[in-house]
Motif scaffolding. Structure first.
Motif, PDB file in Angstrom:
ATOM      1  N   GLU A 156      28.451   0.173  17.049  1.00  0.00           N
ATOM      2  CA  GLU A 156      29.845  -0.098  17.383  1.00  0.00           C
ATOM      3  C   GLU A 156      30.007  -0.455  18.850  1.00  0.00           C
ATOM      4  O   GLU A 156      29.219  -0.030  19.696  1.00  0.00           O
ATOM      5  N   ILE A 157      31.042  -1.262  19.101  1.00  0.00           N
ATOM      6  CA  ILE A 157      31.303  -1.707  20.466  1.00  0.00           C
ATOM      7  C   ILE A 157      32.777  -2.015  20.634  1.00  0.00           C
ATOM      8  O   ILE A 157      33.437  -2.455  19.693  1.00  0.00           O
TER       9      ILE A 157
ATOM     10  N   SER B  77      29.941   0.897  25.944  1.00  0.00           N
ATOM     11  CA  SER B  77      31.253   0.495  26.461  1.00  0.00           C
ATOM     12  C   SER B  77      31.021  -0.175  27.807  1.00  0.00           C
ATOM     13  O   SER B  77      30.059   0.136  28.516  1.00  0.00           O
TER      14      SER B  77
ATOM     15  N   ARG C 184      23.110   3.079  20.150  1.00  0.00           N
ATOM     16  CA  ARG C 184      24.090   2.958  19.069  1.00  0.00           C
ATOM     17  C   ARG C 184      25.471   2.497  19.520  1.00  0.00           C
ATOM     18  O   ARG C 184      26.134   1.763  18.826  1.00  0.00           O
ATOM     19  N   LYS C 185      25.935   2.994  20.673  1.00  0.00           N
ATOM     20  CA  LYS C 185      27.264   2.666  21.171  1.00  0.00           C
ATOM     21  C   LYS C 185      27.170   2.195  22.611  1.00  0.00           C
ATOM     22  O   LYS C 185      26.289   2.629  23.349  1.00  0.00           O
TER      23      LYS C 185
END
Length: 168
Positions: A77-78, A57, A54-55
């Motif tokens: 999201e990113i 970084s 999902r995420k």
């Protein structure tokens, strides 16, 4: 394709590593990936079809988000780090991504063809100062609002094709 199509749930990438093309492709149970502060490269399709991811970084030294990197994954999201110069073709195509954040000092110059194609949940994006939006880069996305900075040199054919809700 070191772990492609495996049932791995978590991965911790060692420092100064390279993630090869399709390394985690179609790992449907992959929830998290720990990235070191320095990573040499991430190959295309490395996380494509990872439905539970999902995420994500990235470290600041990464210069490119390769083509089809997260295509058809579960990414929602990113945050794109400062050092990324290029988002490759179809990098986020077909994902449920709803939040894309660019750091204040973003050096991004190019968003590749079909990079955010069919991202129906992506309703707004505040782009950093960049040079080129390639063809169909936001095709059929859910965009309602987009903010541009000065310096944009080219918006290629069909960059916003099918964005029926785009208002501003």
């Amino acid at each position: 394709r070191a772990f492609a199509r495996s049932s791995i749930k978590n991965a911790i990438i060692p420092a100064d590593s390279r993630i090869c093309e399709s390394a985690f492709e179609a790992c449907h149970s992959l929830h998290s990936v720990g990235m070191p502060k320095a990573i040499q490269a991430i190959g295309s399709r490395a996380f494509a079809n990872c439905k539970c991811l999902r995420k994500m970084s990235f470290p600041g030294n990464l210069a490119r988000l390769e083509g089809q990197l997260f295509k058809s994954s579960g990414l929602t999201e990113i945050t794109i780090p400062d050092g990324v110069l290029l988002i490759g073709p179809e990098a986020f195509s077909g994902t449920p991504i709803s939040k894309v954040t660019f750091t204040h000092a973003s050096m991004l110059s190019n968003i590749g063809a079909l990079a955010f194609n069919d991202c129906k949940q992506l309703e707004e994006i505040d782009l950093p100062r960049l040079q080129t939006l390639e063809q169909y880069c936001f095709r059929e996305s859910g965009l309602r609002q987009i903010v541009f900075r000065s310096g944009l040199l080219a918006i290629r054919h069909g960059a916003f094709y099918g964005c029926e809700f785009l208002q501003e």
